[in-house]
Design a protein around this motif. Structure first.
Motif, mmCIF file in Angstrom:
data_model
loop_
_atom_site.group_PDB
_atom_site.id
_atom_site.type_symbol
_atom_site.label_atom_id
_atom_site.label_comp_id
_atom_site.label_asym_id
_atom_site.label_seq_id
_atom_site.Cartn_x
_atom_site.Cartn_y
_atom_site.Cartn_z
ATOM 1 N N PRO A 106 -115.949 12.258 99.403
ATOM 2 C CA PRO A 106 -116.271 11.980 98.002
ATOM 3 C C PRO A 106 -117.753 12.171 97.654
ATOM 4 O O PRO A 106 -118.103 12.385 96.498
ATOM 5 C CB PRO A 106 -115.858 10.514 97.825
ATOM 6 C CG PRO A 106 -115.725 9.946 99.190
ATOM 7 C CD PRO A 106 -115.373 11.088 100.087
ATOM 8 N N ASP A 164 -120.037 3.573 91.304
ATOM 9 C CA ASP A 164 -119.453 3.912 92.611
ATOM 10 C C ASP A 164 -118.052 4.459 92.357
ATOM 11 O O ASP A 164 -117.308 3.928 91.542
ATOM 12 C CB ASP A 164 -119.388 2.686 93.527
ATOM 13 C CG ASP A 164 -119.186 3.093 94.983
ATOM 14 O OD1 ASP A 164 -120.105 2.879 95.803
ATOM 15 O OD2 ASP A 164 -118.095 3.635 95.315
ATOM 16 N N TYR A 173 -128.049 4.165 112.360
ATOM 17 C CA TYR A 173 -127.762 5.481 111.777
ATOM 18 C C TYR A 173 -127.996 6.562 112.831
ATOM 19 O O TYR A 173 -128.824 6.377 113.737
ATOM 20 C CB TYR A 173 -128.640 5.736 110.549
ATOM 21 C CG TYR A 173 -128.207 4.975 109.297
ATOM 22 C CD1 TYR A 173 -127.045 4.208 109.284
ATOM 23 C CD2 TYR A 173 -128.953 5.045 108.143
ATOM 24 C CE1 TYR A 173 -126.657 3.518 108.143
ATOM 25 C CE2 TYR A 173 -128.568 4.359 106.989
ATOM 26 C CZ TYR A 173 -127.419 3.599 107.007
ATOM 27 O OH TYR A 173 -127.036 2.918 105.880
ATOM 28 N N GLN A 211 -111.136 7.061 100.575
ATOM 29 C CA GLN A 211 -111.641 6.992 101.947
ATOM 30 C C GLN A 211 -111.035 5.830 102.722
ATOM 31 O O GLN A 211 -110.474 4.903 102.138
ATOM 32 C CB GLN A 211 -113.177 6.863 101.923
ATOM 33 C CG GLN A 211 -113.679 5.707 101.060
ATOM 34 C CD GLN A 211 -115.028 5.962 100.400
ATOM 35 O OE1 GLN A 211 -115.792 6.801 100.851
ATOM 36 N NE2 GLN A 211 -115.330 5.220 99.342
ATOM 37 N N ASP A 214 -116.740 8.932 89.411
ATOM 38 C CA ASP A 214 -117.545 9.872 90.186
ATOM 39 C C ASP A 214 -118.954 9.952 89.582
ATOM 40 O O ASP A 214 -119.103 10.268 88.390
ATOM 41 C CB ASP A 214 -116.848 11.247 90.132
ATOM 42 C CG ASP A 214 -117.483 12.245 91.071
ATOM 43 O OD1 ASP A 214 -118.639 12.030 91.507
ATOM 44 O OD2 ASP A 214 -116.818 13.247 91.374
ATOM 45 N N GLY A 215 -119.967 9.705 90.402
ATOM 46 C CA GLY A 215 -121.356 9.744 89.940
ATOM 47 C C GLY A 215 -121.726 11.103 89.372
ATOM 48 O O GLY A 215 -122.542 11.207 88.447
#
Ligand code: SAM
Length: 283
Positions: free
Chosen positions: A162, A106, A225, A31, A137-138
């Motif tokens: 992601p 993460d 947000y 990213q 990758d979680g």
């Protein structure tokens, strides 16, 4: 010359913050990572042009994603944080002496490095001796575990790029398996107002509800947000966040917070009618 950060909340709505200077601009394999400094929100981190965390309002998000599950079950000892690269969630977790192990996974080590350099307000406890950092990758990480965690916090980006896999049925099923018999799953649950976010919110809620006997949604007001109104999912195999809240026990811990308190804990689950309806509908 004036410099402004502008984020598209919908194709017809934009949100802008006047910027003092850009501190970082990097592309990772996953990213685009940017950090800015501003008068109104202090330093802030964006990923792929979306707001992740600002110095001045981060306390709201991190209080709510951590203290709600911790006050519901103060015996939590083993915690997994998925995402959370800025470190704010880990920082709040380290305030509990009873927590023995915090694993944070993460996908992007460059986010953690960037925050260690520029966002110490959130990254300051990543070196705590109970914290173990994993960079993968979680979605894949969580597959390997069974009954290993009392609490899983999904502190991810939105369901594109992601973070997409962290909103799937497969992922929630693997989280269920990785949790102990009284385990709790908390996730950032998008905003209910703008359609593209609220579609993601409904889908996530439906998928989690299929798996967990307790499945609730709670809210907070977060100025930076989209729409300023943010939701969190609370799912559990056993604990109900209102019935099982032991307010005197949590208040006895003496943890000082700027947003969370045990009255607000209950109130946060009282949702506006349009949100309740959206969550009940099965479309
Ligand atoms: N508070 C933020 C929000 O909701 O806007 C989330 C902050 S945190 C910086 C999000 C983290 O999720 C990022 O560091 C990103 O690298 C991480 N992430 C995204 N997809 C992931 C995945 N599949 N596995 C693990 N971490 C992921």
């Amino acid at each position: 010359m004036e410099l402004w950060y502008t984020e598209e909340h919908t194709p017809a709505v934009r949100f802008s913050i006047k910027v003092r200077e850009q501190l970082l601009c990097k592309k990772s394999p996953f990213q685009q990572i940017d950090i800015f400094d501003s008068a109104e929100f202090g330093k802030f981190l964006t990923l792929d042009g979306l707001m992740m965390v600002t110095e001045y309002d981060e306390f709201i998000y991190h209080d709510m994603i951590v203290h709600v599950p911790m006050a519901t079950n103060p015996s939590i000892k083993r915690v997994l944080v998925i995402g959370g690269g800025d470190g704010g969630t880990v920082r709040e977790l380290t305030r509990y002496d009873g927590i023995e192990r915090i694993d944070m996974v993460d996908i992007d080590e460059m986010v953690v490095d960037a925050c260690r350099e520029h966002m110490q307000i959130t990254s300051c406890k990543l070196g705590d001796k109970r914290v173990n950092l994993y960079f993968e990758d979680g979605l894949k990480f969580v597959r390997r575990y069974e009954s290993a965690y009392d609490l899983i916090i999904v502190d991810s980006t939105d369901p594109f790029g992601p973070g997409e896999g962290l909103f799937t049925r497969e992922f929630y099923g693997n989280c269920f398996n990785a949790l102990s018999p009284d385990g709790i799953l908390v996730n950032q649950h998008e905003n209910p107002y703008y359609e593209s976010y609220s579609t993601a919110m409904k889908r996530a809620h439906r998928r989690i509800r299929e798996l967990f006997p307790v499945c609730r949604v709670y809210q907070a007001h977060i100025p930076t947000y989209p729409s300023g109104h943010w939701l969190f999912g609370f799912a559990s195999k056993k604990h109900d966040p209102i019935r099982d809240l032991d307010a005197p026990a949590w208040n006895g811990l003496g943890i000082e917070t700027r947003y969370y308190n045990t009255d607000l804990h209950v109130g946060a689950f009282m949702l506006p009618n349009y949100v309740k309806k959206a969550l009940e509908r099965d479309d």
